[in-house]
Design a protein around this motif. Structure first.
Motif, PDB file in Angstrom:
ATOM      1  N   PHE A 101       0.896  -1.367   0.174  1.00 15.81           N
ATOM      2  CA  PHE A 101       0.160  -0.114   0.121  1.00 15.81           C
ATOM      3  C   PHE A 101       0.777   1.272  -0.007  1.00 15.81           C
ATOM      4  CE2 PHE A 101      -1.828  -3.493   2.275  1.00 15.81           C
ATOM      5  CZ  PHE A 101      -3.135  -3.704   1.552  1.00 15.81           C
ATOM      6  N   ASP A 102       0.597   2.222  -0.791  1.00 16.36           N
ATOM      7  CA  ASP A 102       1.349   3.152  -1.084  1.00 16.36           C
ATOM      8  C   ASP A 102       0.763   4.505  -0.728  1.00 16.36           C
ATOM      9  OD1 ASP A 102       3.524   1.856  -2.419  1.00 16.36           O
ATOM     10  OD2 ASP A 102       2.288   2.067  -4.242  1.00 16.36           O
ATOM     11  N   ASN A 103       1.535   5.748  -0.354  1.00 12.28           N
ATOM     12  CA  ASN A 103       0.996   7.047  -0.180  1.00 12.28           C
ATOM     13  C   ASN A 103       0.390   7.106   1.222  1.00 12.28           C
ATOM     14  OD1 ASN A 103       1.856   7.893  -2.719  1.00 12.28           O
ATOM     15  ND2 ASN A 103      -0.028   7.185  -3.811  1.00 12.28           N
ATOM     16  N   LEU A 104       1.003   6.466   2.269  1.00 19.29           N
ATOM     17  CA  LEU A 104       0.437   6.527   3.554  1.00 19.29           C
ATOM     18  C   LEU A 104       0.945   7.638   4.243  1.00 19.29           C
ATOM     19  CD1 LEU A 104       1.076   2.499   4.221  1.00 19.29           C
ATOM     20  CD2 LEU A 104      -1.054   3.699   3.888  1.00 19.29           C
ATOM     21  N   SER A 105       0.096   8.396   4.976  1.00 17.45           N
ATOM     22  CA  SER A 105       0.559   9.620   5.643  1.00 17.45           C
ATOM     23  C   SER A 105       1.333   9.056   7.039  1.00 17.45           C
ATOM     24  CB  SER A 105      -0.696  10.532   6.092  1.00 17.45           C
ATOM     25  OG  SER A 105      -1.483   9.565   6.908  1.00 17.45           O
ATOM     26  N   ARG A 106       2.143  10.018   7.652  1.00 19.26           N
ATOM     27  CA  ARG A 106       2.918   9.833   8.581  1.00 19.26           C
ATOM     28  C   ARG A 106       2.860  10.780   9.643  1.00 19.26           C
ATOM     29  NH1 ARG A 106       8.571   9.348   6.406  1.00 19.26           N
ATOM     30  NH2 ARG A 106       9.046   8.912   8.614  1.00 19.26           N
ATOM     31  N   ASN A 107       1.657  11.472   9.811  1.00 24.32           N
ATOM     32  CA  ASN A 107       1.553  12.755  10.840  1.00 24.32           C
ATOM     33  C   ASN A 107       1.578  11.820  12.316  1.00 24.32           C
ATOM     34  OD1 ASN A 107       1.511  14.521   8.893  1.00 24.32           O
ATOM     35  ND2 ASN A 107      -0.555  14.008   8.547  1.00 24.32           N
ATOM     36  N   HIS A 108       1.937  12.576  13.407  1.00 28.90           N
ATOM     37  CA  HIS A 108       1.853  12.199  14.799  1.00 28.90           C
ATOM     38  C   HIS A 108       0.371  12.990  15.273  1.00 28.90           C
ATOM     39  CE1 HIS A 108       6.318  11.351  15.740  1.00 28.90           C
ATOM     40  NE2 HIS A 108       5.823  10.496  14.672  1.00 28.90           N
ATOM     41  N   VAL A 109      -0.469  12.132  15.649  1.00 28.28           N
ATOM     42  CA  VAL A 109      -1.597  12.645  16.304  1.00 28.28           C
ATOM     43  C   VAL A 109      -1.899  11.932  17.580  1.00 28.28           C
ATOM     44  CG1 VAL A 109      -2.843  13.093  14.028  1.00 28.28           C
ATOM     45  CG2 VAL A 109      -3.125  10.810  15.026  1.00 28.28           C
TER      46      VAL A 109
END
Length: 240
Positions: free
Chosen positions: A103-111
């Motif tokens: 799976f591509d284009n996975l976000s990586r923000n800290h929440v």
């Protein structure tokens, strides 16, 4: 008569003097011989001492040399094993594993809030700032998705299973995880497959822990090419 007597006495005196001289010469000869014997003994003892010291030093040097050679061999063996392991990982990275989904284009923000993920279990996306400790940890209860996803970002493999997994499956997988840094395991009741292997952006579903693809997945994806933060820690994180 008087003159004969006098000569006789004088001759007797010379005999005694000669005897004393002979005795003195004998003593000097014996002393010289004793000194010669003592000197020979001293030289012999010195040679023996030198010989023993040479043997001892040679032995010490020999032992030291053997220890140094043994240490070097162990170091060389360790380097060779590490090089072989690196090559195995590189070779494995080039071999596709049947059934793996990516799976591509996975976000990586800290929440700090709950996240709805597209995959079950999730294999990437926004996640909690604290990773789940993943140094071969086996959790007996479900864990927080958001912490586990952070572990995947660090290069961990997350093994999950549902109620269809047998006790033998769980035992085999647990033993594998416990000896593998950068891996973790936990139950996941909602997953569709019996056993799911998860890495960042990567997932494989199998029916049994004895499936050879389990070993292939670990070899390829533990700190594998999908790792988003190579070298990031997998210890001192959340524990559940």
């Amino acid at each position: 008569m008087g003159s004969a007597s006098k000569q006789s006495k004088q001759g007797s005196g010379k005999g005694r003097s000669g005897s004393r001289d002979d005795q003195a010469a004998d003593r000097r000869a014996r002393i010289a011989e004793l000194r010669a014997v003592e000197e020979r003994r001293d030289r012999r003892n010195k040679f023996i001492s030198i010989g023993v010291a040479t043997v001892l030093i040679g032995g010490i040097v020999g032992v030291g040399g053997w220890i140094a050679l043994d240490a070097k061999k162990k170091q060389d063996d360790k380097k060779a094993a590490a090089a072989a392991a690196d090559k195995a990982r590189q070779d494995a990275a080039n071999v596709p594993i049947e059934g793996v989904q990516t799976f591509d284009n996975l976000s990586r923000n800290h929440v700090t809030t709950k996240v709805t993920y597209a995959q079950t279990p999730p294999v990437g996306g926004d996640h909690n700032p604290v990773w789940l400790t993943c140094m071969g940890n086996v959790y007996d209860k479900p864990v927080q998705n958001e912490n586990a996803v952070h572990s995947l970002e660090h290069g961990a493999v997350w093994v999950t299973y549902n109620a269809k997994a047998t006790p033998d499956d769980i035992k085999t997988l647990s033993e594998k995880v416990k000896v593998t840094p950068y891996s973790l395991m936990s139950p996941y009741p909602d997953e569709k497959g019996t056993i799911t292997l998860n890495a960042w952006g990567t997932q494989l579903v199998v029916d049994s822990a004895t499936d050879p693809r389990v070993e292939q997945f670990f070899t390829k994806y533990v700190q594998g090419p999908q790792t988003q933060e190579p070298g990031a820690s997998c210890s001192s994180g959340a524990m559940q």
